[in-house]
Design an enzyme around this catalytic site. Sequence first.
Site, PDB file in Angstrom:
ATOM      1  N   CYS A  15       0.827  -1.202   0.000  1.00 18.32           N
ATOM      2  CA  CYS A  15       0.000   0.000   0.000  1.00 18.32           C
ATOM      3  C   CYS A  15       0.863   1.255   0.000  1.00 18.32           C
ATOM      4  CB  CYS A  15      -0.908  -0.016   1.231  1.00 18.32           C
ATOM      5  SG  CYS A  15      -1.707   1.557   1.590  1.00 18.32           S
ATOM      6  N   TYR A  26      -5.901   4.573 -10.987  1.00 18.16           N
ATOM      7  CA  TYR A  26      -5.880   3.677  -9.829  1.00 18.16           C
ATOM      8  C   TYR A  26      -6.801   2.470 -10.045  1.00 18.16           C
ATOM      9  CZ  TYR A  26      -6.461   2.013  -5.040  1.00 18.16           C
ATOM     10  OH  TYR A  26      -6.522   1.227  -3.920  1.00 18.16           O
ATOM     11  N   GLU A  82       2.197  -0.429  -7.155  1.00 20.54           N
ATOM     12  CA  GLU A  82       2.026   0.811  -6.392  1.00 20.54           C
ATOM     13  C   GLU A  82       3.395   1.165  -5.816  1.00 20.54           C
ATOM     14  OE1 GLU A  82      -0.940   1.014  -3.397  1.00 20.54           O
ATOM     15  OE2 GLU A  82      -2.517   0.144  -4.658  1.00 20.54           O
ATOM     16  N   ASP A  91      -3.603  -7.382   1.586  1.00 22.41           N
ATOM     17  CA  ASP A  91      -3.631  -6.715   0.283  1.00 22.41           C
ATOM     18  C   ASP A  91      -3.019  -7.651  -0.748  1.00 22.41           C
ATOM     19  OD1 ASP A  91      -4.784  -4.394   1.274  1.00 22.41           O
ATOM     20  OD2 ASP A  91      -2.863  -3.448   1.699  1.00 22.41           O
ATOM     21  N   TYR A 104       0.889  -4.959  -5.260  1.00 24.78           N
ATOM     22  CA  TYR A 104       1.400  -4.940  -3.892  1.00 24.78           C
ATOM     23  C   TYR A 104       2.735  -5.681  -3.763  1.00 24.78           C
ATOM     24  CZ  TYR A 104      -3.356  -3.412  -2.896  1.00 24.78           C
ATOM     25  OH  TYR A 104      -4.552  -2.728  -2.892  1.00 24.78           O
ATOM     26  N   CYS A 156      -4.155   1.489   6.052  1.00 26.36           N
ATOM     27  CA  CYS A 156      -3.078   1.005   5.198  1.00 26.36           C
ATOM     28  C   CYS A 156      -2.505  -0.226   5.856  1.00 26.36           C
ATOM     29  CB  CYS A 156      -1.998   2.066   5.006  1.00 26.36           C
ATOM     30  SG  CYS A 156      -0.725   1.543   3.843  1.00 26.36           S
ATOM     31  N   CYS A 164      17.245  -5.527   9.795  1.00 24.97           N
ATOM     32  CA  CYS A 164      18.168  -5.616   8.663  1.00 24.97           C
ATOM     33  C   CYS A 164      19.523  -5.047   9.076  1.00 24.97           C
ATOM     34  CB  CYS A 164      17.608  -4.843   7.476  1.00 24.97           C
ATOM     35  SG  CYS A 164      18.644  -4.933   6.002  1.00 24.97           S
TER      36      CYS A 164
END
Length: 223
Positions: free
Chosen positions: A55, A86, A98, A133, A138, A201, A210
Amino acid sequence: MFLFQRKPTDPVTAETALPGRAEAIPTADTHFVLDRPLTRDVPPGMEVVIFGMGCFWGVERLFWQIEGVYLTMVGYAAGCTPNPTYNEVCSGMTHHNEVVRVVYDPLVVSFEALLKVFWEGHDPTQGMRQGNDVGTQYRSGIYYTTDAQKAAALASRDAFQPHLTAAGRDEISTEILPAPEFYFAEDYHQQYLAKNPGGYCGLGGTGVTCPIGTGVSSGSGAA
């Protein structure tokens, strides 16, 4: 973002994609948060990268908050349909992702620091989805604009994978490609979560750290 619009995750081809249009769709003139012209122009000394993390509302918010990020904008990239809307992207018939286009000052924030936000800000192992999603729009992607960015993106992926594996996660599915043409999303999508703080979202990370990214650039990330 809208459940009823989720489509199958099989990619389309240039022959089967929606035709799109020759003209760009209208978008905002000014960044709602940073109060700068929303343009593809890149000031001298700045660099650009495009990220896909699910998103794009939440992804853009992650990056506009970072010191050294000059401008962010949401849009569509890495598909087949020129100047998509969209609704067309959500149909699954454009193969666009997106994405958020990030313009940053490499003397203030290193590319590795942006990569750390990228890897930790979503689940890069889920293929054509992020959480609930689902769809090709995505998918996880890094779209680089310099050889140095490419090398850093690949190195960070290889450094992050063992940590994900140790946490029981799958293989990274992130596509790492040269930056394709970027198409602006509609006005209301730009800085959406600043305009609509309670907006939904479904962006979420893995909770795995990371092992890259130092914040301030030493200049090594600059082209």
